[in-house]
Design an enzyme around this catalytic site. Structure first.
Site: not given
Length: 264
Positions: A176, A207, A209-212
């Site tokens: 990402k 943003t 928790g975007t990866g989760c």
């Protein structure tokens, strides 16, 4: 197996619901997938940072996973925060035994900057879990930590993609690229082709928790039987929409909106 798609998340908690298993479950449910969760760590955190962490003993994580898999095998699974080596060895045994699609989100540093993984655990993640992963989903900082590279431009991302798949033996990888300049670009490499998806950059600090969330949607789509390419496109559209419509919760880096995306 159930006819209803089932996805499992194995990760830590976030009491404010923006990251970890609570965010994962919301994302999975919003994609019409039944979500299950095994907890690896309890955190005291909010949108402003991580105040404390309690790691669940590995033998109890084994009991959680045994309870799940002995009753109903999920159609796909993901891991998030894995702070200690022993946790990874336990989880690896279930991945090998059940051979379902496995998404590894290498959670190392929280959005707030707090480190969530020991150096020893990093080595085990690279040597034990990456080769078992159907897809690994690092952000730029995590990709740099995994590969030992300095990643500052697109050519570096292409090199890191190939290291993680060709050298480290992941099935595929999505890096990402949201921390680069310009549009928010994400890159998928499946061992043959690099696919790039781009979206207009949204200027916001909402943003958390975007990866989760991205990896949870990816897992949910794989649980439905969709290809990694299809799941990648849905996850990118979902997270872009979720950031754009963030609900403004908290006094720091707020969470995204897990309920705003209405696409297929």
């Amino acid at each position: 197996m159930s006819d209803l798609p089932i996805a499992l998340t194995v990760a830590g908690t976030d009491p404010t619901g923006g990251a970890g298993v609570f965010a994962d479950l919301k994302a999975m449910h919003s994609r019409d997938v039944y979500g299950m969760a095994a907890v690896t760590s309890l955190t005291a955190q909010n949108t402003m940072g991580v105040q404390d962490v309690y790691n669940i003993p590995a033998d109890f994580i084994d009991k959680e996973l045994n309870s799940i898999f002995s009753d109903e095998v999920p159609h796909a699974m993901k891991t998030g925060m894995l702070a200690e080596t022993d946790m990874m060895f336990v989880i690896a045994e279930y991945i090998r035994k059940y051979n379902i699609p496995y998404v590894m989100d290498p959670v190392m540093i929280a959005t707030s900057g707090d480190r969530l993984m020991t150096p020893e655990a990093m080595n085990t993640l690279i040597e034990t879990l990456i080769p078992l992963a159907s897809v690994v989903t690092p952000n730029l900082h995590e990709a740099a930590a995994i590969t030992g590279m300095k990643i500052t431009e697109e050519a570096d991302i292409h090199q890191a993609l190939k290291i993680i798949v060709d050298d480290m033996q992941a099935g595929s990888v999505i890096i990402k690229g949201g921390h680069l300049e310009g549009d928010a670009r994400d890159y998928l490499y499946d061992g043959q082709t690099i696919t790039t998806l781009s979206a207009k950059r949204i200027q916001t600090n909402q943003t958390h928790g975007t990866g989760c969330t991205f990896s949870a949607v990816l897992t949910a789509e794989l649980a439905k039987g969709r290809t990694i390419q299809q799941a990648f496109k849905t996850s990118k559209a979902y997270i872009t929409n979720a950031i754009e419509h963030s609900p403004g919760i908290g006094r720091g880096n707020g969470p995204v909106n897990h309920f705003s995306y209405k696409g297929e």
